[in-house]
Design an enzyme around this catalytic site. Structure first.
Site, PDB file in Angstrom:
ATOM      1  CG  HIS A 194      -1.806   1.175   1.377  1.00  0.00           C
ATOM      2  ND1 HIS A 194      -3.115   1.189   0.942  1.00  0.00           N
ATOM      3  CD2 HIS A 194      -1.575   2.412   1.890  1.00  0.00           C
ATOM      4  CE1 HIS A 194      -3.656   2.367   1.197  1.00  0.00           C
ATOM      5  NE2 HIS A 194      -2.748   3.138   1.769  1.00  0.00           N
ATOM      6  CD  GLU A 195       1.708   3.705   3.821  1.00  0.00           C
ATOM      7  OE1 GLU A 195       1.964   4.758   3.223  1.00  0.00           O
ATOM      8  OE2 GLU A 195       0.701   3.556   4.547  1.00  0.00           O
ATOM      9  CD  GLU A 212      -5.861   5.821   0.638  1.00  0.00           C
ATOM     10  OE1 GLU A 212      -5.010   6.702   0.891  1.00  0.00           O
ATOM     11  OE2 GLU A 212      -5.961   4.746   1.274  1.00  0.00           O
ATOM     12  CG  HIS A 270       0.346   6.418  -0.413  1.00  0.00           C
ATOM     13  ND1 HIS A 270      -0.661   7.187  -0.947  1.00  0.00           N
ATOM     14  CD2 HIS A 270      -0.231   5.742   0.634  1.00  0.00           C
ATOM     15  CE1 HIS A 270      -1.797   6.997  -0.268  1.00  0.00           C
ATOM     16  NE2 HIS A 270      -1.565   6.116   0.689  1.00  0.00           N
TER      17      HIS A 270
END
Lengths: 493, 493
Positions: B261-262, B291, B265
């Site tokens: 997930h990170e 997001e 980003h």
């Protein structure tokens, strides 16, 4: 609000920005990936400009004038004195000269990183000429204000209160006994056998050992941490000291004592007066006093028999798979006190180190005062290396006059701090020994009495006292090189 | 120099200080010992004040006026638009209101950290009342300028171009099919068996696995790094992205997908346009688009069969001593797509997550528009939890309306970004699937075609396009929730 309060508030603002510079500077050395360098450099340059702007704001002069006629107690007078000193150091030079020196220094230093490896004196001197010229210009401006010699004015940046007359006398005296002491020590050690580390010492084990040694030295991990960087240093801020080391898996000796050294710097920072933290009077007294703390830890504590016994036990624990003979106290002690005449200052042992410093001191003093020319450097270097260490550096610039970074960007006046630090450390030790049983404290594993002494007499004073006052209050006398001589003689003869 | 150039130079200066704030903010979360907090807070507050000062300098208005009549190409016009938007966001509120909200928010958030655990709604609401009042005041001021509803004006901070009419329509539509889909998925999964992780997963192994997954996702380690913090985040600057995770040695599942997930980003940040780095137009488009990238990585890539197969192999490699049945692709996939009706948003699965967001959206919209009162929160929460997830939170404030940090300091308008991101991600995936074989690219281990698509269509655009323009250029249509519905239906039915 009084002018003094205005000044305090303004310098608190500067301290806040200095905090950011310290943390981001540490990050650049210890954490930042290479690709982050461009944008970091821009951000750091912007911050420098901003801090310089704060230090040169025009209302400061007026505040200083007014504050000097305000009712201040002794402590506040010291605070004012140090703010003023800080302000003067930043305001004395024309912006054009600062910029020109910064540019010439960056250029020379950057090229030096390649030229040194290539033994390229001819290339180096092309850039360095300008650095020397601008440094002499700087020294002259500072000297005119202080009414001193040009070199004294450079010394004043790092060692306020110290001058070349005093230093020359001090170092001349050292020269009368040091070469002979080196000869004798080498002679004595020639019959001693040493087991050197073999095999691999993993970074994790070395780090675990280092952390345990830092605990023994009562480093406050709630206000600091240990990391790695190519060039070990002690950075951060007093409430959050960032200490670094580097590990070489071929041996553990250097990194271990490097950690002891940096922990000395760190504990000084952690022990600085908290009510004026970050303000000029709350900062370390001088480079020499800073070095006196790291060298007190490294040379006075770290190489004592009692401390070596701790290191021996801890090394056995963390390097259980290695031959424990290497870690026997006597062997460790011999490793850590081995004397060798060699070319490189940063690798020099305790005994030959002052020779490297005195050589540099004499050269930079004469250079800045205009008594020798920048072109004369290699010859002067060779002559002094022959005289003090019996080594020739003729044609060897890499390991001769081009070995240090300091002069490449014009940091003239810094070198004496190393040996001043060693001398102060020996004097503090001698004085402390009258008040407490140092060996017993180390042996017990609770070194608090030692640190309490340092905290009370040195750390908590910050820059509230001048260097001479600080040393005299702590030891009952001004700097006295006899303690250093005595220390070296006892250890090496 | 043109007014546009002046503005650019000024915003470059702001970017430099933002850089320092980002690195020191990361440091505070990932590196700083607790004892460093006091002086860091002071330094960061000083920096905030300075940055705010730069953003509100009086000459900016004049520069904006002049720049708008200067000859600018399309790209420069976009840059100007984003600088102006950034400036307006900082200048629209009276300093007194900003300060009052900041104080009330800090007080409420700080007390909430204890009150939540104590289920203390009565205590919480005493502080929160003021936060809501000041947020409504803020929203009204912003709304007057934008000519919008108060809630629209808050949405605009995080999601420029999105309004409540559109959102309500979008979310109402989701509400027509989501509860039924949740029911069916849970029903379907009830007959599937799952092996959950047992034993210990060492931090080192998890970290090594995480780093390998980041490599697979082509994270640029020359421009970023992975560390640990209590609350994982993606910070730093585009040239030096600081990503964090946290490890729980009882299991590896959460941290591993957290890293995926990170990394989403992070790659967005690393892929932002370099020629305007740090300037408003060079920043991420919106919270929702940010997001969308993390959720594209986590939900679209990370939970695909082909990616799960990679994870399975890597988990077997790094956790060789564990029962490999846990790491079988089918089992891993079931772990990562397990649907559960539960109270806590941050722990929610992909399918129930939108229900948590819609609930919060409807409540904060009505609260800021003055349609409900701050006292009504627990009842409204309970009613909606019953309706959307069939759970009662009556009397349960800890796991009900007091669970999130967002509202404690008045960050109203942020929650929709999470589900907007999930919708954009599904739409990007659907559009990308027309251009390339996504499954094959993942399977091959060289995901470049996927990242090239994202870089070209999303990352490299920064904020040069508005959100709708960005999405339409990338996918041929405006936001269309059908892609999200289709994605969820295919995965969970």
């Amino acid at each position: 609000m009084s002018a003094f309060d205005n000044l305090n508030q303004h310098f608190q603002k500067i301290a806040n920005f200095n905090h950011l510079a310290a943390i981001c500077g540490w990050d650049a050395a210890a954490m930042m990936p290479a690709g982050g360098n461009d944008s970091r450099s821009k951000a750091m340059a912007e911050l420098s400009v901003h801090i310089h702007g704060l230090k040169t704001e025009s209302q400061l002069e007026d505040w200083f004038d007014k504050a000097e006629s305000e009712q201040l107690d002794t402590d506040q007078q010291s605070q004012l004195r140090e703010m003023k000193r800080n302000w003067q150091l930043s305001n004395v030079l024309p912006a054009k000269l600062v910029e020109a020196k910064s540019l010439a220094g960056s250029k020379c230093e950057h090229a030096w990183r390649t030229q040194r490896g290539e033994n390229d004196w001819e290339g180096f001197v092309k850039n360095w000429k300008r650095v020397v010229e601008l440094s002499i210009e700087e020294a002259q401006i500072r000297a005119d204000i202080l009414g001193s010699t040009p070199y004294d004015a450079m010394l004043d940046i790092y060692e306020p209160g110290v001058n070349q007359a005093e230093l020359t006398k001090l170092f001349d005296e050292v020269k009368t006994w040091l070469p002979d002491l080196i000869d004798k020590a080498i002679e004595k050690q020639s019959s001693q056998s040493i087991l050197l580390p073999t095999g691999t010492y993993s970074t994790e084990s070395q780090k675990a050992l280092g952390l345990e040694v830092m605990k023994l030295l009562q480093f406050d991990f709630n206000h600091g941490r240990l990391d790695e960087s190519v060039h070990p240093f002690c950075g951060g801020v007093p409430q959050d000291v960032r200490l670094t080391t580097r590990y070489n898996e071929q041996e553990f000796v250097q990194s271990l004592m490097g950690i002891v050294h940096e922990t000395g710097h760190a504990r000084y920072e952690q022990g600085l007066p908290k009510y004026i933290t970050g303000l000029p009077a709350g900062e370390a007294r001088s480079m020499g006093i800073h070095e006196s703390q790291s060298l007190f830890f490294e040379m006075q504590l770290g190489r004592s028999d009692e401390f070596i016994t701790h290191l021996s036990k801890l090394a056995n624990k963390h390097f259980a798979q290695h031959d424990s003979k290497i870690f026997e106290p006597q062997n460790l002690s011999r490793i850590y006190t081995q004397v060798k005449r060699d070319f490189i200052r940063v690798d020099a042992d305790e005994l030959t180190y002052p020779a490297h410093v005195i050589l540099r001191y004499e050269i930079e003093r004469d250079l800045i005062n205009g008594d020798i020319n920048y072109k004369d450097l290699p010859e002067a270097w060779d002559a002094k290396m022959q005289a003090y260490l019996g080594l020739s550096t003729k044609g060897n610039f890499t390991n001769g006059c081009m070995q240090d970074i300091h002069w490449t960007d014009g940091a003239f006046g810094y070198f004496p701090s190393y040996t001043l630090g060693a001398m102060y450390a020996a004097q503090f030790k001698a004085s402390m020994a009258k008040d407490l049983n140092i060996g017993q404290a180390i042996e017990s594993g609770d070194l608090s009495p030692i640190f309490n002494w340092l905290e009370q007499k040195i750390w908590s004073k910050g820059s509230l006292l001048g260097t001479n006052e600080l040393v005299t209050q702590a030891t009952g006398e001004a700097l006295n090189a006899e303690h250093f001589k005595k220390h070296l003689t006892e250890r090496y003869l």
